[in-house]
Design a protein around this motif. Structure first.
Motif, PDB file in Angstrom:
ATOM      1  N   ASN A   1       0.848  -1.201   0.000  1.00 34.42           N
ATOM      2  CA  ASN A   1       0.000   0.000   0.000  1.00 34.42           C
ATOM      3  C   ASN A   1       0.878   1.244   0.000  1.00 34.42           C
ATOM      4  OD1 ASN A   1      -2.662  -0.847  -0.160  1.00 34.42           O
ATOM      5  ND2 ASN A   1      -2.800  -1.257   2.038  1.00 34.42           N
TER       6      ASN A   1
ATOM      7  N   VAL B   1      -3.291  -3.929  -4.483  1.00 33.74           N
ATOM      8  CA  VAL B   1      -3.805  -5.305  -4.343  1.00 33.74           C
ATOM      9  C   VAL B   1      -4.819  -5.250  -3.213  1.00 33.74           C
ATOM     10  CG1 VAL B   1      -3.263  -7.713  -3.786  1.00 33.74           C
ATOM     11  CG2 VAL B   1      -1.585  -6.319  -5.013  1.00 33.74           C
ATOM     12  N   SER B   2      -6.041  -5.646  -3.490  1.00 33.86           N
ATOM     13  CA  SER B   2      -7.038  -5.638  -2.419  1.00 33.86           C
ATOM     14  C   SER B   2      -7.733  -6.986  -2.310  1.00 33.86           C
ATOM     15  CB  SER B   2      -8.082  -4.549  -2.639  1.00 33.86           C
ATOM     16  OG  SER B   2      -9.018  -4.592  -1.572  1.00 33.86           O
ATOM     17  N   GLY B   3      -8.081  -7.317  -1.092  1.00 36.46           N
ATOM     18  CA  GLY B   3      -8.787  -8.573  -0.848  1.00 36.46           C
ATOM     19  C   GLY B   3      -8.306  -9.229   0.433  1.00 36.46           C
TER      20      GLY B   3
ATOM     21  N   LYS C   1      -5.905   2.542  -5.808  1.00 37.31           N
ATOM     22  CA  LYS C   1      -5.996   1.704  -4.600  1.00 37.31           C
ATOM     23  C   LYS C   1      -6.223   2.576  -3.363  1.00 37.31           C
ATOM     24  CE  LYS C   1      -6.051  -1.527  -1.649  1.00 37.31           C
ATOM     25  NZ  LYS C   1      -5.028  -2.106  -0.846  1.00 37.31           N
TER      26      LYS C   1
ATOM     27  N   HIS D   1      -9.751   3.514  -3.347  1.00 41.62           N
ATOM     28  CA  HIS D   1     -10.490   2.310  -2.919  1.00 41.62           C
ATOM     29  C   HIS D   1     -10.540   2.252  -1.400  1.00 41.62           C
ATOM     30  CE1 HIS D   1     -10.435  -1.781  -1.295  1.00 41.62           C
ATOM     31  NE2 HIS D   1     -11.202  -2.143  -2.306  1.00 41.62           N
ATOM     32  N   ASN D   2      -9.398   2.460  -0.772  1.00 42.24           N
ATOM     33  CA  ASN D   2      -9.360   2.377   0.687  1.00 42.24           C
ATOM     34  C   ASN D   2     -10.140   3.514   1.335  1.00 42.24           C
ATOM     35  OD1 ASN D   2      -7.749   0.177   0.201  1.00 42.24           O
ATOM     36  ND2 ASN D   2      -6.211   0.715   1.722  1.00 42.24           N
TER      37      ASN D   2
ATOM     38  N   GLU E   1     -13.538   2.479   1.188  1.00 40.20           N
ATOM     39  CA  GLU E   1     -13.667   1.406   2.198  1.00 40.20           C
ATOM     40  C   GLU E   1     -13.926   2.012   3.590  1.00 40.20           C
ATOM     41  OE1 GLU E   1     -10.509  -1.681   2.006  1.00 40.20           O
ATOM     42  OE2 GLU E   1     -10.178  -1.306   4.128  1.00 40.20           O
ATOM     43  N   TYR E   2     -13.188   3.066   3.927  1.00 41.27           N
ATOM     44  CA  TYR E   2     -13.398   3.733   5.219  1.00 41.27           C
ATOM     45  C   TYR E   2     -14.834   4.262   5.305  1.00 41.27           C
ATOM     46  CZ  TYR E   2      -8.477   4.192   6.863  1.00 41.27           C
ATOM     47  OH  TYR E   2      -7.201   3.980   7.331  1.00 41.27           O
TER      48      TYR E   2
ATOM     49  N   GLU F   1      -8.647   1.926  14.703  1.00 42.46           N
ATOM     50  CA  GLU F   1      -7.287   2.269  14.281  1.00 42.46           C
ATOM     51  C   GLU F   1      -7.243   2.494  12.781  1.00 42.46           C
ATOM     52  OE1 GLU F   1      -4.594  -0.558  15.939  1.00 42.46           O
ATOM     53  OE2 GLU F   1      -5.346  -0.186  17.959  1.00 42.46           O
ATOM     54  N   GLN F   2      -6.125   2.955  12.293  1.00 39.07           N
ATOM     55  CA  GLN F   2      -5.978   3.168  10.847  1.00 39.07           C
ATOM     56  C   GLN F   2      -4.505   3.178  10.491  1.00 39.07           C
ATOM     57  OE1 GLN F   2      -7.255   7.174   9.650  1.00 39.07           O
ATOM     58  NE2 GLN F   2      -7.651   7.613  11.808  1.00 39.07           N
ATOM     59  N   LYS F   3      -4.235   2.634   9.309  1.00 36.28           N
ATOM     60  CA  LYS F   3      -2.831   2.586   8.886  1.00 36.28           C
ATOM     61  C   LYS F   3      -2.462   3.784   8.031  1.00 36.28           C
ATOM     62  CE  LYS F   3      -2.337  -2.414   8.991  1.00 36.28           C
ATOM     63  NZ  LYS F   3      -3.652  -2.865   8.481  1.00 36.28           N
ATOM     64  N   GLY F   4      -3.439   4.502   7.496  1.00 28.37           N
ATOM     65  CA  GLY F   4      -3.085   5.757   6.815  1.00 28.37           C
ATOM     66  C   GLY F   4      -3.644   5.968   5.424  1.00 28.37           C
ATOM     67  N   THR F   5      -4.161   4.918   4.769  1.00 27.89           N
ATOM     68  CA  THR F   5      -4.587   5.147   3.375  1.00 27.89           C
ATOM     69  C   THR F   5      -5.830   6.038   3.285  1.00 27.89           C
ATOM     70  OG1 THR F   5      -5.617   2.970   3.500  1.00 27.89           O
ATOM     71  CG2 THR F   5      -3.535   3.104   2.321  1.00 27.89           C
TER      72      THR F   5
ATOM     73  N   ARG G   1     -12.966   7.760  13.014  1.00 31.51           N
ATOM     74  CA  ARG G   1     -11.987   6.834  13.618  1.00 31.51           C
ATOM     75  C   ARG G   1     -11.106   7.587  14.600  1.00 31.51           C
ATOM     76  NH1 ARG G   1      -9.607   2.251   9.464  1.00 31.51           N
ATOM     77  NH2 ARG G   1     -11.522   1.850   8.333  1.00 31.51           N
TER      78      ARG G   1
ATOM     79  N   ILE H   1     -12.065  -5.486  -1.019  1.00 23.71           N
ATOM     80  CA  ILE H   1     -12.850  -5.337   0.210  1.00 23.71           C
ATOM     81  C   ILE H   1     -14.180  -4.626  -0.062  1.00 23.71           C
ATOM     82  CG2 ILE H   1     -12.826  -4.366   2.566  1.00 23.71           C
ATOM     83  CD1 ILE H   1     -10.774  -6.638   2.169  1.00 23.71           C
TER      84      ILE H   1
END
Ligand SMILES: NC(=O)C1=CN([C@@H]2O[C@H](COP(=O)(O)OP(=O)(O)OC[C@H]3O[C@@H](n4cnc5c(N)ncnc54)[C@H](OP(=O)(O)O)[C@@H]3O)[C@@H](O)[C@H]2O)C=CC1
Ligand SMILES: O=C(CO)[C@H](O)[C@H](O)COP(=O)(O)O
Length: 483
Positions: A105, A130-132, A186, A189-190, A193-194, A262-266, A291, A370
């Motif tokens: 990512n 890459v998602s899934g 991507k 996409h994220n 997703e959020y 939590e969140q990783k940043g995307t 979040r 996702i």
């Protein structure tokens, strides 16, 4: 250096890399596998070696030597600094014409930088989304490769073999566009997703705290929704989560999980990038902030004594009607957040000259990723029939559905406010809908205020030109554009 026999190599064999390597092998490719810590490589071959043809490599040199030419090296390591370290390590060992694929990512600006630098050295660099998750990587993810069209010629057929298949049988991958286009898509996409997850979470909380349903009843409602226009992976797994009981306490699992997201940043990157592009994505921003708010324990503790409204319990019939309204509100809000995501992809594509096909993006998200959802086929159809559609809200079918949902949507948002149950995603989606459709916005007053305090000028509705009113003097209006 002469070539080896592996058609692709995967380095970085944690959950994603290991399963992607297995996916390639299960699809008949010979796969060289490598990891900084050799134990992961050994474990992969010991556990799954029977699934296909793996060539384990202990060192980077052995790994590169195992690959046929042009070499294809897929990097699946932690995003950021580790990715740069690994790229540099392999770039030193590769030769012009070889392809490095980063499936992590990565931020798309990093991908642009890396692509330009490696191009100078004669190497192809493909930043690919890459998602899934773990399961998708193994059984078929949605894959969003950027990079040069030439690199897609060499890599595309392999990605098409391992990607998920949409219901019509087409693989969920395509050449998204040059350099950072794949990672940009991507990232969005994220972001979507959020927003999707936030809206589903709001629907859950409204059904629980306003309508009075228990988690397993909400799971049943979600299962019903999953059969209709809201059908999606995220709705499906939410129903699963809501039926799960905590083994240690016997309580619904959702009640024993700490309510700090939590969140990783995307998602944050999506909003930061949207601000730079000047594209409004309030639904995604609300999801990121929700979040963030959940994680601010000190603020929440300090504010917890503040009074909220008295809630009146609903009867079963009223609750069932309310649940129907929540479905409409969730669906309408979901359409709005996807519309914002697509606006952003168009804006990014124009800014970076990527020529991203908006219909293709919907097509490759129909399975594997996702946010896979039944209605993505309709988004694909909307942008196929009109590639210049200014917004998804202007598509006749979506416009009709939003119009039909609007009263229930307003009632649900009003109920959330009345009952003190926060629904920032749904409220902001409704405000966006009303903002876009409004014949006139208070931005006019804003412009007047700016002109008053800072002589920032304004334009008029009735004639061309740029104007300023002499607010501190006789309030004469002057033209400032020389006209
Ligand atoms: N997990 C998910 O659901 C998804 C993840 N991604 C992305 O895919 C990539 C891989 O994710 P995931 O499988 O979860 O693994 P992690 O992000 O947890 O990364 C672990 C891997 O990175 C390697 N690594 C870390 N630092 C270095 C370094 N300095 N040099 C060499 N190798 C290093 C580790 O090697 P070692 O074993 O030696 O520590 C290990 O193989 C990430 O970029 C992630 O953002 C994308 C989609 C979904
Ligand atoms: O990339 C993904 C899916 O496509 C991951 O689900 C995503 O990284 C999760 O993000 P976060 O930890 O910020 O919720």
């Amino acid at each position: 250096m002469s070539g080896g026999r592996a058609q692709i190599g995967v380095t970085g064999l944690a959950v994603m890399g290991r399963n992607l390597a297995r996916n390639f092998a299960r699809n008949g490719y010979t796969v060289a596998v490598h990891n900084r810590t050799y134990g992961r490589t050994r474990d992969l071959v010991e556990q799954f070696g029977g699934e296909g043809d793996f060539v384990p490599a202990e060192t980077a040199e052995e790994f590169v030597a195992a690959l046929e030419r042009p070499r294809r090296v897929m990097i699946m390591v932690k995003a950021g600094g580790p990715t740069d370290t690994v790229i540099e390590e392999f770039a030193e060992l590769l030769e012009p014409g070889d392809v490095i694929i980063d499936g992590g990512n990565a931020h798309f600006e990093d991908t642009r930088r890396r692509e330009a630098a490696l191009r100078e050295r004669g190497l192809h660099f493909v930043g690919t989304g890459v998602s899934g998750g773990e399961e998708g990587a193994l059984n078929g993810p949605s894959i969003m490769p950027g990079g040069s069209p030439e690199s897609y010629e060499s890599l595309g057929p392999m990605l098409e073999r391992i990607a998920a298949r949409a219901p019509d049988g087409t693989p969920c991958t395509t050449h998204v566009g040059p350099d950072g286009a794949g990672h940009f898509v991507k990232m969005v996409h994220n972001g979507i997703e959020y927003a999707d997850m936030q809206l589903i979470a709001e629907a859950y909380q409204l059904l629980r705290d306003v309508a009075g349903y228990a988690p397993d009843e909400i799971a049943d409602i979600f299962r019903g929704w999953n059969e209709g226009r809201l059908g999606s992976y995220l709705i499906e797994i939410t129903a699963e989560v809501l039926t799960h009981t905590d083994a240690a306490t016997g309580a619904p699992f959702v009640d024993v999980v700490a309510d700090r997201a939590e969140q990783k940043g995307t998602g944050r990157w999506t909003v930061q990038t949207a601000l730079g592009l000047g594209t409004p994505v309030p639904g995604i921003a609300e999801a990121v902030f929700a979040r963030s708010l959940s994680g601010h324990t000190e603020l929440r503790t300090a504010a917890s004594p503040l009074p909220g409204p008295q809630r009146t319990p609903m009867g079963r019939d009223e609750a069932a009607d309310f649940a129907d309204g929540v479905e409409r509100s969730l669906y309408a809000s979901k359409v709005i957040s996807y519309a914002q995501g697509w606006d952003m992809i168009r804006a990014g594509s124009e800014e970076y000259d990527w020529h991203i096909d908006l219909s293709d993006v919907a097509a490759i998200w129909r399975a594997g990723c996702i946010i896979r959802a039944r209605f993505l086929d309709r988004i694909r159809a909307a942008f196929t029939s009109d590639p210049w559609l200014p917004t998804l809200l202007a598509d006749p079918e979506f416009a009709k559905e939003l119009g039909e949902a609007q009263y229930a949507w307003r009632d649900v948002v009003a109920a959330s406010v009345r009952n003190g149950v926060p629904a920032p995603g749904m409220s902001s989606a409704l405000a966006y809908y009303d903002g876009l459709r409004a014949p006139r916005l208070p931005a006019a007053l804003l412009q007047a205020q700016r002109d008053y305090f800072g002589a920032h000028t304004y334009q008029r509705t009735d004639r061309e030109g740029t104007f300023h009113t002499l607010w501190g003097g006789d309030r004469e209006e002057i033209r400032t554009d020389g006209g």
